[in-house]
Design an enzyme around this catalytic site. Structure first.
Site, mmCIF file in Angstrom:
data_model
loop_
_atom_site.group_PDB
_atom_site.id
_atom_site.type_symbol
_atom_site.label_atom_id
_atom_site.label_comp_id
_atom_site.label_asym_id
_atom_site.label_seq_id
_atom_site.Cartn_x
_atom_site.Cartn_y
_atom_site.Cartn_z
ATOM 1 C CB THR A 183 0.080 10.971 1.982
ATOM 2 O OG1 THR A 183 -0.402 9.638 2.132
ATOM 3 C CG2 THR A 183 1.199 11.005 0.967
ATOM 4 C CD GLU B 231 -3.572 -1.687 3.046
ATOM 5 O OE1 GLU B 231 -3.648 -0.850 3.958
ATOM 6 O OE2 GLU B 231 -3.904 -1.438 1.890
ATOM 7 C CG ASP B 232 -1.757 2.547 6.519
ATOM 8 O OD1 ASP B 232 -2.081 2.171 5.365
ATOM 9 O OD2 ASP B 232 -2.051 3.673 6.956
ATOM 10 N NE ARG C 149 -9.129 12.403 -4.956
ATOM 11 C CZ ARG C 149 -8.593 12.616 -6.153
ATOM 12 N NH1 ARG C 149 -9.197 13.423 -7.007
ATOM 13 N NH2 ARG C 149 -7.446 12.058 -6.498
ATOM 14 C CE LYS D 191 -5.779 -0.850 -0.913
ATOM 15 N NZ LYS D 191 -4.624 -0.132 -0.369
ATOM 16 C CE LYS E 189 -3.908 7.693 9.439
ATOM 17 N NZ LYS E 189 -3.130 7.411 10.636
ATOM 18 N N GLY E 190 -7.104 4.838 4.088
ATOM 19 C CA GLY E 190 -7.388 3.688 3.222
ATOM 20 C C GLY E 190 -8.691 3.816 2.444
ATOM 21 C CB VAL E 191 -11.665 5.785 3.157
ATOM 22 C CG1 VAL E 191 -13.020 6.092 2.581
ATOM 23 C CG2 VAL E 191 -11.781 4.926 4.411
ATOM 24 C CG ASP F 189 -1.676 1.214 1.455
ATOM 25 O OD1 ASP F 189 -2.301 1.662 0.487
ATOM 26 O OD2 ASP F 189 -1.668 1.777 2.577
ATOM 27 C CG LEU F 190 1.786 5.629 -1.962
ATOM 28 C CD1 LEU F 190 3.276 5.363 -2.150
ATOM 29 C CD2 LEU F 190 1.242 6.386 -3.186
ATOM 30 C CB SER G 100 -1.972 2.939 -3.786
ATOM 31 O OG SER G 100 -2.499 4.184 -3.372
ATOM 32 C CB ALA G 101 -7.319 3.556 -2.285
ATOM 33 C CB SER G 102 -3.632 7.372 -3.778
ATOM 34 O OG SER G 102 -3.346 8.645 -4.320
ATOM 35 C CE LYS G 103 -10.054 7.972 -9.348
ATOM 36 N NZ LYS G 103 -11.368 8.125 -8.754
ATOM 37 C CG ASN G 104 -3.399 12.540 -6.138
ATOM 38 O OD1 ASN G 104 -3.524 13.160 -7.190
ATOM 39 N ND2 ASN G 104 -4.241 12.669 -5.138
HETATM 40 C C1 BG6 Z 1 -5.604 6.121 0.300
HETATM 41 C C2 BG6 Z 1 -5.527 7.012 1.525
HETATM 42 O O1 BG6 Z 1 -4.382 5.502 0.061
HETATM 43 O O2 BG6 Z 1 -5.959 6.899 -0.835
HETATM 44 C C3 BG6 Z 1 -6.843 7.731 1.722
HETATM 45 O O3 BG6 Z 1 -5.243 6.216 2.659
HETATM 46 C C4 BG6 Z 1 -7.188 8.521 0.461
HETATM 47 O O4 BG6 Z 1 -6.766 8.581 2.835
HETATM 48 C C5 BG6 Z 1 -7.219 7.566 -0.745
HETATM 49 O O5 BG6 Z 1 -8.439 9.142 0.599
HETATM 50 C C6 BG6 Z 1 -7.501 8.291 -2.063
HETATM 51 O O6 BG6 Z 1 -6.451 9.162 -2.339
HETATM 52 P P1 BG6 Z 1 -6.429 10.244 -3.496
HETATM 53 O O7 BG6 Z 1 -4.980 10.628 -3.581
HETATM 54 O O8 BG6 Z 1 -6.914 9.550 -4.749
HETATM 55 O O9 BG6 Z 1 -7.333 11.349 -3.099
HETATM 56 MG MG MG Z 2 -2.708 3.162 3.617
#
Ligand code: BG6
Ligand code: MG
Length: 219
Positions: free
Chosen positions: A18, A170-171, A50, A146, A46-48, A10-11, A115-119
């Site tokens: 972050t 994972e955290d 956007r 997730k 966390k982990g949720v 996970d990131l 990772s769930a992040s789009k960034n």
């Molecule tokens: C997860 C973070 O990895 O990514 C969450 O733990 C965050 O807090 C989610 O909301 C989505 O991230 P982003 O960068 O797409 O807004």
């Molecule tokens: Mg995480």
């Protein structure tokens, strides 16, 4: 014990912290809408994803907005978040992460991101870590969040190994559940109170090697 052929990381909260930037950006959005958002509230995000994070924020503030406005709010939050991400440097990689990556490579273990992040791509670039990854799966590649295992199953498929030969780091509780739902073993990074379902939990990566991983999973 099943062979460990790949590690899927996970990131946010595992490779880099972050959460503090997410917190500042969500807090400022909440302020603009007239309510307070606390550090304890931030734990729930966390982990949720956007949009789900925004739903939770709206629930906390007791605010009801239409879908179009919600999308605008999410974009506004992300704009502020990106201001911090763009200032990030490799100094922010969490202790022990790079050493573990090197050590896994030396042992022939593939490294993937889940990772769930789009960034995620931007964050890896800022940290100069992109080239360590044999596969990258992030929030732009998945449709199910997730604890659905989609993000990790895709990672396993990309590196070409069965779930039973992959270990997830994972955290977040939902992330640990996603790993288990995908038939993978999981190392929790953080508190055993929150991550009790993981095979084992460590506070961080300092001194953590492939040997540590094998021993921890053997117990
Ligand atoms: C997860 C973070 O990895 O990514 C969450 O733990 C965050 O807090 C989610 O909301 C989505 O991230 P982003 O960068 O797409 O807004
Ligand atoms: Mg995480």
């Amino acid at each position: 014990m099943e062979k460990i052929s790949a590690c899927i990381f996970d990131l946010d909260g595992v490779v880099v912290d972050t959460a503090k930037y997410h917190y500042i950006a969500w807090k400022s959005l909440a302020k603009g809408l007239g309510f307070n958002f606390t550090k304890e509230d931030n734990e729930r995000l966390k982990g949720v994803s956007r949009m789900r994070s925004l739903d939770i924020l709206m629930e906390i503030g007791g605010v009801d907005l239409d879908d179009e406005t919600l999308l605008k709010m999410a974009a506004k939050k992300n704009e502020e978040y990106l201001e911090y991400i763009l200032k990030m440097t490799p100094d922010e990689i969490l202790p022990g992460v790079k050493d573990l990556f090197e050590n896994l490579k030396e042992n022939g273990v593939k490294i993937a991101l889940g990772s769930a992040s789009k960034n995620a791509m931007l964050i890896l670039k800022q940290l100069k870590l992109t080239s360590y990854f044999d596969a990258i799966v992030d929030g732009t590649h998945v449709s199910k969040a997730k604890p659905d295992p989609e993000v990790f199953l895709k990672g396993a498929e990309l590196v070409g190994f069965k779930p039973e030969n992959c270990v997830v780091f994972e955290d977040a509780e939902a992330g640990v559940e996603a790993a288990i739902n995908g038939g993978m073993r999981c190392v929790g990074i953080g508190s055993p109170k929150v991550l009790g379902k993981a095979n084992f939990v460590v506070p961080g990566f300092e001194g953590f090697t492939f040997e540590t991983l094998k021993k921890g999973l053997d117990k």
